[in-house]
Scaffold this motif. Structure first.
Motif, short mmCIF file in Angstrom:
data_model
loop_
_atom_site.label_atom_id
_atom_site.label_comp_id
_atom_site.label_asym_id
_atom_site.label_seq_id
_atom_site.Cartn_x
_atom_site.Cartn_y
_atom_site.Cartn_z
N ASP A 5 0.04 23.79 31.85
CA ASP A 5 0.52 22.50 32.08
C ASP A 5 0.10 21.78 30.93
O ASP A 5 -0.96 22.24 30.38
CB ASP A 5 0.14 22.12 33.47
CG ASP A 5 -1.34 22.13 33.68
OD1 ASP A 5 -2.01 21.27 32.98
OD2 ASP A 5 -1.86 22.66 34.51
N PRO A 6 0.32 20.53 30.74
CA PRO A 6 -0.13 19.62 29.68
C PRO A 6 -1.49 19.66 29.39
O PRO A 6 -2.16 19.75 28.40
CB PRO A 6 0.60 18.32 29.72
CG PRO A 6 1.59 18.56 30.48
CD PRO A 6 1.37 19.87 31.57
N ASN A 7 -2.23 19.68 30.77
CA ASN A 7 -3.74 19.43 30.74
C ASN A 7 -4.45 20.82 30.23
O ASN A 7 -5.28 20.89 29.31
CB ASN A 7 -4.24 19.08 32.05
CG ASN A 7 -3.76 17.44 32.18
OD1 ASN A 7 -3.92 16.55 31.43
ND2 ASN A 7 -3.85 17.21 33.41
N SER A 8 -4.19 21.81 30.82
CA SER A 8 -4.49 23.21 30.44
C SER A 8 -4.33 23.56 29.09
O SER A 8 -5.14 24.08 28.39
CB SER A 8 -4.25 24.14 31.47
OG SER A 8 -2.76 24.47 31.24
N VAL A 9 -3.17 23.10 28.52
CA VAL A 9 -2.77 23.43 27.18
C VAL A 9 -3.51 22.78 26.19
O VAL A 9 -4.27 23.34 25.17
CB VAL A 9 -1.34 22.98 26.91
CG1 VAL A 9 -1.21 22.76 25.37
CG2 VAL A 9 -0.10 24.10 27.78
N LEU A 10 -4.00 21.37 26.38
CA LEU A 10 -4.92 20.62 25.73
C LEU A 10 -6.36 20.99 25.84
O LEU A 10 -6.96 21.24 24.86
CB LEU A 10 -4.89 19.21 26.06
CG LEU A 10 -3.55 18.27 25.68
CD1 LEU A 10 -3.83 16.89 26.47
CD2 LEU A 10 -3.49 18.14 24.24
N SER A 11 -6.53 21.47 26.86
CA SER A 11 -8.05 22.25 27.18
C SER A 11 -8.07 23.49 26.28
O SER A 11 -9.04 23.69 25.45
CB SER A 11 -8.31 22.42 28.38
OG SER A 11 -9.25 23.18 28.74
N THR A 12 -6.92 24.24 26.25
CA THR A 12 -6.83 25.52 25.45
C THR A 12 -7.03 25.16 23.92
O THR A 12 -7.83 25.96 23.22
CB THR A 12 -5.83 26.38 25.82
OG1 THR A 12 -6.02 26.76 27.16
CG2 THR A 12 -5.61 27.74 24.90
N TYR A 180 8.16 24.40 32.96
CA TYR A 180 6.78 23.93 32.66
C TYR A 180 6.82 22.48 32.05
O TYR A 180 5.81 21.77 32.01
CB TYR A 180 5.93 24.88 31.82
CG TYR A 180 5.46 26.17 32.61
CD1 TYR A 180 4.46 25.91 33.71
CD2 TYR A 180 6.24 27.12 32.27
CE1 TYR A 180 4.21 27.25 34.35
CE2 TYR A 180 6.10 28.52 32.75
CZ TYR A 180 5.06 28.37 33.90
OH TYR A 180 4.55 29.65 34.67
N GLY A 181 7.87 22.02 31.60
CA GLY A 181 7.96 20.72 30.85
C GLY A 181 7.09 20.61 29.62
O GLY A 181 6.77 19.30 29.18
N ILE A 182 6.70 21.63 29.14
CA ILE A 182 6.05 21.73 27.68
C ILE A 182 6.63 23.00 26.98
O ILE A 182 6.84 24.00 27.76
CB ILE A 182 4.59 21.72 27.89
CG1 ILE A 182 3.87 21.45 26.66
CG2 ILE A 182 3.97 22.99 28.83
CD1 ILE A 182 2.35 21.14 26.84
N ASN A 183 6.63 23.12 25.65
CA ASN A 183 7.09 24.30 25.08
C ASN A 183 6.32 24.75 23.89
O ASN A 183 5.32 23.81 23.57
CB ASN A 183 8.65 23.95 24.75
CG ASN A 183 8.74 22.62 23.76
OD1 ASN A 183 8.20 22.65 22.78
ND2 ASN A 183 9.40 21.58 24.30
N HIS A 184 6.67 25.55 23.24
CA HIS A 184 5.92 26.30 22.03
C HIS A 184 5.86 25.45 21.17
O HIS A 184 4.89 25.39 20.25
CB HIS A 184 6.60 27.62 21.67
CG HIS A 184 7.75 27.46 21.31
ND1 HIS A 184 9.00 27.64 21.96
CD2 HIS A 184 8.20 27.69 19.96
CE1 HIS A 184 10.00 27.61 21.13
NE2 HIS A 184 9.83 27.89 20.01
N VAL A 185 6.90 24.46 20.73
CA VAL A 185 6.74 23.69 19.45
C VAL A 185 5.64 22.52 19.61
O VAL A 185 5.06 22.28 18.70
CB VAL A 185 8.33 22.98 19.32
CG1 VAL A 185 8.14 21.80 18.16
CG2 VAL A 185 9.26 23.91 19.16
N LYS A 186 5.65 22.03 21.24
CA LYS A 186 4.60 21.00 21.44
C LYS A 186 3.21 21.80 21.20
O LYS A 186 2.48 21.06 20.85
CB LYS A 186 4.98 20.44 22.91
CG LYS A 186 4.07 19.16 23.07
CD LYS A 186 3.91 18.05 22.38
CE LYS A 186 3.18 16.99 22.87
NZ LYS A 186 1.77 17.02 22.83
#
Length: 286
Positions: A5-12, A180-186
């Motif tokens: 999700d956006p939060n876990s992606v930003l954390s990673t 997930y509402g998020i993608n590899h480009v983002k």
């Protein structure tokens, strides 16, 4: 592993390693027209691992040089400053994101697609008169790096996306957005923002699925990446992970002033260089 999700992606992303200081400095220097090639050569040479990787790539069959190049200075003489800068950037990024579990066959298939898109971008850039085609080669190689990040850091989500795309005959990016509402480009754009990479790189890659939404300064680059991605997917070189029919946005014909004949020329040239693509990947992974 965290759900994607956006939060876990930003954390990673925040926990991913920074680019080596040498690479960041190379990028900074090459933005200036006053930089002398010897400054870049000296910087690359400060990092023995980066030097070895760049020289392996330079001496690969991909570039077809007739003599063995043993120094970064000589590499710049033969291939030009921008090519060496772009190779250094590519080598550093792949080294920073080296998979902990080793290269799987799927990883290699994605990487094959990415390098082939780099080559197709390079060839098409030459056809339409882009001055620095080596930049487009790099953009092409990096365009799907977000999928590699998902595969490595969000394997559960990656598997669900892959299955959803396959089952429903979707493009990978559409399956990502649906689940997930998020993608590899983002994801990749967030990483490149953290690394403070140039807008030209970020905007061009960000637009390779949606050319018209890109800043007009970089729309031609995005159009080249879009066309290259289409041709490589259509020719089934590596795996794009798209399960719908390959689609080409016809607005690129206007942006690049090309026709189907030009795309056919590029397609034929890629097909003839499969061995060189394979060797480039091998050098990148060592």
């Amino acid at each position: 592993m965290a759900e994607m999700d956006p939060n876990s992606v930003l954390s990673t992303i925040s926990n991913l390693p920074s680019l080596p200081s040498v690479t960041s400095r190379i990028i900074e220097l090459t933005q200036s027209s006053r930089t002398h090639p010897s400054e870049i050569a000296e910087l690359v040479s400060l990092d023995p691992s980066l030097t070895a990787r760049v020289l392996r790539l330079v001496n690969s069959a991909f570039y077809g040089l007739r003599r063995n190049v043993t120094t970064v200075n000589h590499a710049i003489v033969y291939l030009g400053l921008n090519t060496i800068k772009n190779l250094a950037l590519t080598a550093s990024i792949f080294n920073s994101l080296r998979p902990a579990r080793g290269y799987s066959s799927l990883f290699n298939d994605i990487l094959m697609h990415m390098v082939a898109v780099g080559l197709a971008s390079d060839i098409l850039a030459k056809e339409v008169g882009i001055r620095d085609e080596s930049e487009l080669f790099t953009f092409g190689i990096l365009h799907d790096l977000g999928k590699i990040i998902e595969l490595e850091y969000f394997p559960g989500a990656f598997e669900k996306i892959f299955s959803h795309a396959e089952k429903n005959h979707l493009n990978f990016i559409d399956a990502e957005n649906e689940l997930y509402g998020i993608n590899h480009v983002k994801i990749l754009d967030d990483l490149f923002f953290k690394w403070e990479l140039p807008d030209s790189l970020r905007e061009s890659i960000r637009g390779h699925h949606s050319v018209i939404n890109v800043n007009i300064l970089y729309r031609k680059n995005a159009a080249i990446l879009h066309a290259a991605n289409y041709l490589v997917t259509k020719n089934r070189i590596g795996r794009s992970l798209d399960f719908s029919e390959p689609w080409c946005d016809k607005t690129i014909y206007e942006i690049l002033l090309i026709d189907d004949f030009i795309l056919t020329i590029v397609s034929n040239k890629i097909e003839g260089r499969f061995t060189e693509i394979t060797e480039f990947i091998k050098c990148l992974g060592n």
